[in-house]
Design a protein around this motif. Structure first.
Motif, PDB file in Angstrom:
ATOM      1  N   ARG A  26       0.827  -1.209   0.000  1.00  0.00           N
ATOM      2  CA  ARG A  26       0.000   0.000   0.000  1.00  0.00           C
ATOM      3  C   ARG A  26       0.868   1.269   0.000  1.00  0.00           C
ATOM      4  O   ARG A  26       0.655   2.189  -0.786  1.00  0.00           O
ATOM      5  CB  ARG A  26      -0.919  -0.007   1.219  1.00  0.00           C
ATOM      6  N   LYS A  30       1.850   4.111  -3.059  1.00  0.00           N
ATOM      7  CA  LYS A  30       1.494   5.506  -2.810  1.00  0.00           C
ATOM      8  C   LYS A  30       2.680   6.438  -2.996  1.00  0.00           C
ATOM      9  O   LYS A  30       2.545   7.534  -3.546  1.00  0.00           O
ATOM     10  CB  LYS A  30       0.948   5.652  -1.388  1.00  0.00           C
ATOM     11  N   VAL A 163     -11.244   2.082  -7.370  1.00  0.00           N
ATOM     12  CA  VAL A 163     -10.275   1.568  -6.407  1.00  0.00           C
ATOM     13  C   VAL A 163     -11.000   0.632  -5.445  1.00  0.00           C
ATOM     14  O   VAL A 163     -12.217   0.688  -5.289  1.00  0.00           O
ATOM     15  CB  VAL A 163      -9.583   2.706  -5.627  1.00  0.00           C
ATOM     16  N   LEU A 164     -10.222  -0.231  -4.801  1.00  0.00           N
ATOM     17  CA  LEU A 164     -10.776  -1.183  -3.847  1.00  0.00           C
ATOM     18  C   LEU A 164     -10.258  -0.847  -2.459  1.00  0.00           C
ATOM     19  O   LEU A 164      -9.077  -0.536  -2.290  1.00  0.00           O
ATOM     20  CB  LEU A 164     -10.373  -2.616  -4.205  1.00  0.00           C
ATOM     21  N   ASP A 165     -11.145  -0.929  -1.445  1.00  0.00           N
ATOM     22  CA  ASP A 165     -10.664  -0.738  -0.080  1.00  0.00           C
ATOM     23  C   ASP A 165     -10.111  -2.074   0.430  1.00  0.00           C
ATOM     24  O   ASP A 165     -10.029  -3.060  -0.318  1.00  0.00           O
ATOM     25  CB  ASP A 165     -11.769  -0.181   0.820  1.00  0.00           C
ATOM     26  N   TYR A 166      -9.742  -2.126   1.701  1.00  0.00           N
ATOM     27  CA  TYR A 166      -9.114  -3.340   2.235  1.00  0.00           C
ATOM     28  C   TYR A 166     -10.037  -4.545   2.217  1.00  0.00           C
ATOM     29  O   TYR A 166      -9.585  -5.689   2.201  1.00  0.00           O
ATOM     30  CB  TYR A 166      -8.612  -3.076   3.656  1.00  0.00           C
ATOM     31  N   SER A 167     -11.333  -4.302   2.211  1.00  0.00           N
ATOM     32  CA  SER A 167     -12.280  -5.415   2.173  1.00  0.00           C
ATOM     33  C   SER A 167     -12.601  -5.843   0.740  1.00  0.00           C
ATOM     34  O   SER A 167     -13.322  -6.808   0.527  1.00  0.00           O
ATOM     35  CB  SER A 167     -13.574  -5.019   2.890  1.00  0.00           C
ATOM     36  N   LYS A 169     -14.107  -3.782  -1.450  1.00  0.00           N
ATOM     37  CA  LYS A 169     -15.263  -3.043  -1.935  1.00  0.00           C
ATOM     38  C   LYS A 169     -14.825  -1.950  -2.904  1.00  0.00           C
ATOM     39  O   LYS A 169     -13.948  -1.149  -2.594  1.00  0.00           O
ATOM     40  CB  LYS A 169     -16.010  -2.425  -0.756  1.00  0.00           C
ATOM     41  N   SER A 171     -14.949   1.521  -5.204  1.00  0.00           N
ATOM     42  CA  SER A 171     -15.494   2.881  -5.168  1.00  0.00           C
ATOM     43  C   SER A 171     -14.800   3.688  -6.261  1.00  0.00           C
ATOM     44  O   SER A 171     -13.720   3.330  -6.728  1.00  0.00           O
ATOM     45  CB  SER A 171     -15.263   3.528  -3.800  1.00  0.00           C
ATOM     46  N   VAL A 173     -13.039   7.129  -7.535  1.00  0.00           N
ATOM     47  CA  VAL A 173     -12.345   8.319  -7.052  1.00  0.00           C
ATOM     48  C   VAL A 173     -11.928   9.173  -8.250  1.00  0.00           C
ATOM     49  O   VAL A 173     -11.734   8.660  -9.357  1.00  0.00           O
ATOM     50  CB  VAL A 173     -11.099   7.965  -6.213  1.00  0.00           C
ATOM     51  N   HIS A 199      -8.568  -0.618 -10.272  1.00  0.00           N
ATOM     52  CA  HIS A 199      -8.189  -1.747  -9.423  1.00  0.00           C
ATOM     53  C   HIS A 199      -9.136  -2.916  -9.712  1.00  0.00           C
ATOM     54  O   HIS A 199     -10.307  -2.710 -10.017  1.00  0.00           O
ATOM     55  CB  HIS A 199      -8.300  -1.375  -7.945  1.00  0.00           C
TER      56      HIS A 199
END
Length: 316
Positions: A26, A30, A163-167, A169, A171, A173, A199
């Motif tokens: 991560r 970045k 993009v994907l969050d840690y779970s 999911k 979203s 951006v 992602h």
């Protein structure tokens, strides 16, 4: 006290190998310098710290020494497990066999993200699994005028990506990216932003690619590094000469004297007045002027007689 590697990687002191890898991925994505064109120096420093922290904490021996003595003890050469005397270490440079060596940050990054299709390099997984595939790249056309490609320009483009969050999911951006269009870039030139694309589950982020789309110009036509212009000229000027005034793509007034007789289809070459050569700063192609001689639609008998007399023409 030195650098707190656990804080750099944003992990706890009992972090597992998987925790270290997840956090490194991560943070490295970045702060990789290629993804931070605006604050490159800051990104380089942070990327270096992140890589060093992962290198130390992912290595059992280095981590054990670091936990006991800190960064100073690690780089001073102390060995683990410690003796009773070494437990009283207060910062002196005494070593007993361990030699600290720092890996290249790009080598570590490549183990996670580089060479995905080649099958080369070490596996980043503890169990020897294969590397993740890379998500499909996103391509966008970047329309540019010939003036922009001649002088260069700085463009700001709003992009939207998933993009994907840690779970896992998804979203959407939005982000504004700065693109420095360099003088001399050609139609089809690609500008790649690493991992700025969408992602996907089970894949590393895709790249975002902008493709230069050269817009037609009303006067100039590009031919490689040369500029081509079609110039209409009267028969009188073709025979007697004149000065051409050509406005260049960077706004200069270029005066081209015509002294020789211009024949239909004649081409005049002006050195170094073409497009900049992107890979050779200071060098330009040529400006090529192709002439279209305009003949009069009709002549009177008197004009014909005068032309015969002046040009030495004969009948028959």
């Amino acid at each position: 006290m030195g650098v707190d590697y656990y804080n750099v990687l944003k992990v706890s002191r009992n972090a597992t190998e998987e925790d270290l890898k997840k956090s490194y991925k991560r943070l490295a994505m970045k702060w990789h310098p290629d993804k931070n064109a605006v604050n490159t120096k800051e990104a380089e420093e942070k990327f270096k710290q992140i890589s060093e922290a992962y290198d130390v904490l992912s290595d059992t021996q280095k981590r054990q020494i670091y936990d006991l003595y800190g960064e100073e003890g690690l780089k001073s050469g102390l060995h683990a497990p410690p003796t009773s005397k070494e437990k009283d270490f207060t910062g002196g440079g005494r070593g007993n066999g361990f030699k600290f060596s720092q890996r290249d940050p790009e080598d570590i990054f490549a183990e996670f993200f580089g060479g995905l299709d080649s099958g080369k390099g070490k596996s980043s997984g503890g169990g020897g699994g294969g590397r993740l595939r890379k998500a499909e790249a996103m391509e966008h056309m970047l329309p540019c005028s010939l003036e922009e490609l001649y002088k260069g320009s700085r463009r700001k483009m709003m992009i939207s990506r998933i993009v994907l969050d840690y779970s896992g999911k998804p979203s959407t951006v939005e982000e504004v990216l700065a693109i420095n269009v360099k003088p001399g870039w050609k139609n089809g030139t690609k500008i790649t932003f690493l991992e700025k694309g969408n992602h996907e589950r089970g894949a590393t982020p895709g790249d975002l690619i902008f493709v230069i789309d050269e817009k037609p110009h009303p006067i100039f036509k590009r031919d490689g590094n040369d500029l081509l212009i079609h110039q209409k000229i009267s028969l009188l000027d073709a025979l007697t000469g004149k000065n051409l005034n050509i406005k260049t793509l960077d706004g200069r007034e270029l005066i081209v004297p015509i002294s020789d007789i211009i024949r239909p289809g004649h081409e005049m070459v002006i050195q170094n007045e073409g497009m900049p050569v992107s890979k050779e700063p200071g060098k330009n192609g040529n400006l090529r002027i192709k002439f279209d001689v305009k003949f009069p639609s009709r002549l009177t008998a008197e004009q014909k007689s005068d032309l015969r007399r002046i040009l030495g023409g004969t009948t028959g």
